[in-house]
Design a protein around this motif. Sequence first.
Motif, PDB file in Angstrom:
ATOM      1  N   TYR A 117     -20.585 -16.781  11.148  1.00 40.41           N
ATOM      2  CA  TYR A 117     -21.998 -16.871  10.819  1.00 40.41           C
ATOM      3  C   TYR A 117     -22.365 -15.887   9.709  1.00 40.41           C
ATOM      4  O   TYR A 117     -21.786 -14.808   9.613  1.00 40.41           O
ATOM      5  CB  TYR A 117     -22.860 -16.538  12.041  1.00 40.41           C
ATOM      6  CG  TYR A 117     -22.736 -17.493  13.188  1.00 40.41           C
ATOM      7  CD1 TYR A 117     -21.792 -17.297  14.186  1.00 40.41           C
ATOM      8  CD2 TYR A 117     -23.584 -18.597  13.277  1.00 40.41           C
ATOM      9  CE1 TYR A 117     -21.690 -18.179  15.255  1.00 40.41           C
ATOM     10  CE2 TYR A 117     -23.492 -19.477  14.340  1.00 40.41           C
ATOM     11  CZ  TYR A 117     -22.546 -19.263  15.327  1.00 40.41           C
ATOM     12  OH  TYR A 117     -22.452 -20.141  16.378  1.00 40.41           O
ATOM     13  N   ALA A 118     -23.368 -16.262   8.938  1.00 36.63           N
ATOM     14  CA  ALA A 118     -23.967 -15.306   8.021  1.00 36.63           C
ATOM     15  C   ALA A 118     -24.650 -14.219   8.847  1.00 36.63           C
ATOM     16  O   ALA A 118     -25.199 -14.494   9.923  1.00 36.63           O
ATOM     17  CB  ALA A 118     -24.984 -16.001   7.125  1.00 36.63           C
ATOM     18  N   ASP A 119     -24.631 -13.001   8.344  1.00 31.60           N
ATOM     19  CA  ASP A 119     -25.247 -11.901   9.094  1.00 31.60           C
ATOM     20  C   ASP A 119     -26.719 -12.172   9.372  1.00 31.60           C
ATOM     21  O   ASP A 119     -27.248 -11.785  10.416  1.00 31.60           O
ATOM     22  CB  ASP A 119     -25.109 -10.597   8.298  1.00 31.60           C
ATOM     23  CG  ASP A 119     -23.687 -10.067   8.288  1.00 31.60           C
ATOM     24  OD1 ASP A 119     -23.373  -9.243   7.417  1.00 31.60           O
ATOM     25  OD2 ASP A 119     -22.881 -10.491   9.149  1.00 31.60           O
ATOM     26  N   SER A 120     -27.377 -12.853   8.468  1.00 33.43           N
ATOM     27  CA  SER A 120     -28.816 -13.081   8.589  1.00 33.43           C
ATOM     28  C   SER A 120     -29.185 -14.020   9.733  1.00 33.43           C
ATOM     29  O   SER A 120     -30.356 -14.066  10.141  1.00 33.43           O
ATOM     30  CB  SER A 120     -29.371 -13.633   7.275  1.00 33.43           C
ATOM     31  OG  SER A 120     -28.734 -14.852   6.942  1.00 33.43           O
ATOM     32  N   VAL A 121     -28.218 -14.770  10.251  1.00 29.67           N
ATOM     33  CA  VAL A 121     -28.531 -15.731  11.322  1.00 29.67           C
ATOM     34  C   VAL A 121     -27.833 -15.411  12.630  1.00 29.67           C
ATOM     35  O   VAL A 121     -28.070 -16.085  13.639  1.00 29.67           O
ATOM     36  CB  VAL A 121     -28.198 -17.174  10.889  1.00 29.67           C
ATOM     37  CG1 VAL A 121     -28.863 -17.513   9.568  1.00 29.67           C
ATOM     38  CG2 VAL A 121     -26.695 -17.414  10.821  1.00 29.67           C
ATOM     39  N   LYS A 122     -26.997 -14.395  12.641  1.00 30.97           N
ATOM     40  CA  LYS A 122     -26.276 -14.045  13.872  1.00 30.97           C
ATOM     41  C   LYS A 122     -27.251 -13.721  14.990  1.00 30.97           C
ATOM     42  O   LYS A 122     -28.233 -13.009  14.797  1.00 30.97           O
ATOM     43  CB  LYS A 122     -25.355 -12.847  13.623  1.00 30.97           C
ATOM     44  CG  LYS A 122     -24.091 -13.191  12.869  1.00 30.97           C
ATOM     45  CD  LYS A 122     -23.224 -11.953  12.659  1.00 30.97           C
ATOM     46  CE  LYS A 122     -21.958 -12.295  11.891  1.00 30.97           C
ATOM     47  NZ  LYS A 122     -21.136 -11.106  11.605  1.00 30.97           N
ATOM     48  N   GLY A 123     -26.971 -14.271  16.163  1.00 27.83           N
ATOM     49  CA  GLY A 123     -27.833 -14.048  17.312  1.00 27.83           C
ATOM     50  C   GLY A 123     -29.005 -15.012  17.391  1.00 27.83           C
ATOM     51  O   GLY A 123     -29.682 -15.076  18.430  1.00 27.83           O
ATOM     52  N   ARG A 124     -29.256 -15.755  16.328  1.00 28.51           N
ATOM     53  CA  ARG A 124     -30.361 -16.726  16.335  1.00 28.51           C
ATOM     54  C   ARG A 124     -29.878 -18.168  16.209  1.00 28.51           C
ATOM     55  O   ARG A 124     -30.479 -19.075  16.788  1.00 28.51           O
ATOM     56  CB  ARG A 124     -31.327 -16.419  15.182  1.00 28.51           C
ATOM     57  CG  ARG A 124     -31.945 -15.040  15.214  1.00 28.51           C
ATOM     58  CD  ARG A 124     -33.008 -14.881  14.137  1.00 28.51           C
ATOM     59  NE  ARG A 124     -32.478 -15.023  12.786  1.00 28.51           N
ATOM     60  CZ  ARG A 124     -32.911 -15.924  11.903  1.00 28.51           C
ATOM     61  NH1 ARG A 124     -33.872 -16.766  12.232  1.00 28.51           N
ATOM     62  NH2 ARG A 124     -32.389 -15.972  10.677  1.00 28.51           N
ATOM     63  N   PHE A 125     -28.832 -18.385  15.455  1.00 27.66           N
ATOM     64  CA  PHE A 125     -28.292 -19.728  15.227  1.00 27.66           C
ATOM     65  C   PHE A 125     -26.971 -19.892  15.984  1.00 27.66           C
ATOM     66  O   PHE A 125     -26.197 -18.948  16.115  1.00 27.66           O
ATOM     67  CB  PHE A 125     -28.027 -19.970  13.742  1.00 27.66           C
ATOM     68  CG  PHE A 125     -29.247 -20.062  12.867  1.00 27.66           C
ATOM     69  CD1 PHE A 125     -30.508 -19.734  13.336  1.00 27.66           C
ATOM     70  CD2 PHE A 125     -29.121 -20.479  11.555  1.00 27.66           C
ATOM     71  CE1 PHE A 125     -31.640 -19.815  12.527  1.00 27.66           C
ATOM     72  CE2 PHE A 125     -30.226 -20.573  10.723  1.00 27.66           C
ATOM     73  CZ  PHE A 125     -31.488 -20.230  11.222  1.00 27.66           C
ATOM     74  N   THR A 126     -26.741 -21.118  16.438  1.00 33.21           N
ATOM     75  CA  THR A 126     -25.486 -21.444  17.113  1.00 33.21           C
ATOM     76  C   THR A 126     -24.932 -22.744  16.551  1.00 33.21           C
ATOM     77  O   THR A 126     -25.643 -23.764  16.530  1.00 33.21           O
ATOM     78  CB  THR A 126     -25.684 -21.586  18.616  1.00 33.21           C
ATOM     79  OG1 THR A 126     -26.230 -20.377  19.149  1.00 33.21           O
ATOM     80  CG2 THR A 126     -24.352 -21.881  19.311  1.00 33.21           C
ATOM     81  N   ILE A 127     -23.696 -22.701  16.107  1.00 31.55           N
ATOM     82  CA  ILE A 127     -23.034 -23.901  15.616  1.00 31.55           C
ATOM     83  C   ILE A 127     -22.117 -24.430  16.703  1.00 31.55           C
ATOM     84  O   ILE A 127     -21.469 -23.663  17.421  1.00 31.55           O
ATOM     85  CB  ILE A 127     -22.249 -23.619  14.309  1.00 31.55           C
ATOM     86  CG1 ILE A 127     -21.777 -24.933  13.675  1.00 31.55           C
ATOM     87  CG2 ILE A 127     -21.089 -22.658  14.538  1.00 31.55           C
ATOM     88  CD1 ILE A 127     -21.243 -24.751  12.251  1.00 31.55           C
ATOM     89  N   SER A 128     -22.095 -25.748  16.842  1.00 29.58           N
ATOM     90  CA  SER A 128     -21.226 -26.390  17.823  1.00 29.58           C
ATOM     91  C   SER A 128     -20.755 -27.713  17.259  1.00 29.58           C
ATOM     92  O   SER A 128     -21.233 -28.159  16.215  1.00 29.58           O
ATOM     93  CB  SER A 128     -21.955 -26.586  19.153  1.00 29.58           C
ATOM     94  OG  SER A 128     -23.083 -27.424  18.981  1.00 29.58           O
ATOM     95  N   ARG A 129     -19.851 -28.340  18.006  1.00 32.88           N
ATOM     96  CA  ARG A 129     -19.201 -29.509  17.425  1.00 32.88           C
ATOM     97  C   ARG A 129     -18.745 -30.469  18.512  1.00 32.88           C
ATOM     98  O   ARG A 129     -18.304 -30.041  19.576  1.00 32.88           O
ATOM     99  CB  ARG A 129     -18.013 -29.014  16.594  1.00 32.88           C
ATOM    100  CG  ARG A 129     -17.302 -30.009  15.769  1.00 32.88           C
ATOM    101  CD  ARG A 129     -16.393 -29.260  14.799  1.00 32.88           C
ATOM    102  NE  ARG A 129     -15.414 -30.157  14.254  1.00 32.88           N
ATOM    103  CZ  ARG A 129     -14.492 -29.813  13.368  1.00 32.88           C
ATOM    104  NH1 ARG A 129     -14.435 -28.566  12.930  1.00 32.88           N
ATOM    105  NH2 ARG A 129     -13.631 -30.711  12.925  1.00 32.88           N
ATOM    106  N   ASP A 130     -18.862 -31.743  18.207  1.00 36.87           N
ATOM    107  CA  ASP A 130     -18.275 -32.797  19.024  1.00 36.87           C
ATOM    108  C   ASP A 130     -17.109 -33.346  18.210  1.00 36.87           C
ATOM    109  O   ASP A 130     -17.304 -34.102  17.261  1.00 36.87           O
ATOM    110  CB  ASP A 130     -19.312 -33.882  19.336  1.00 36.87           C
ATOM    111  CG  ASP A 130     -18.762 -34.941  20.272  1.00 36.87           C
ATOM    112  OD1 ASP A 130     -17.549 -35.244  20.211  1.00 36.87           O
ATOM    113  OD2 ASP A 130     -19.546 -35.493  21.063  1.00 36.87           O
TER     114      ASP A 130
END
Length: 120
Positions: free
Chosen positions: A59-72
């Motif tokens: 993650y970019a530092d600016s979004v860590k803890g706020r954004f979550t990436i996931s995948r199917d």
Amino acid sequence: QVQVVESGGGLVRAGGSLRLSCAASGSIFRVNDMGWYRQAPGKQRELVAVITSDVTTNYADSVKGRFTISRDYRKHTVYLQMNSLKPEDTAVYYCHADVLRPIGGPLEVWGQGTLVTVSS
């Protein structure tokens, strides 16, 4: 032919949430890394988050803890859950995929982009 199509952008107030989706389709043998980039007005495109074929995330530092990436992995789809959105998150968000084709080999594919606007 391979394409990725994003969905889920829109207008949200600061502190709100949005979920972006991106599906890859076409002549695909395997999808390796999938990720999200964004480009704000007057700025360069930057990495937001990436998820590899072995489920490693970055993650970019600016979004860590706020954004979550996931995948199917079966559906060649990647998601970006965005929480606690800030006005500075306003940008066009682009999906990116590293695809291996059964004929033609590797290919980098970009989506058209989806606009995320966060109001203060």
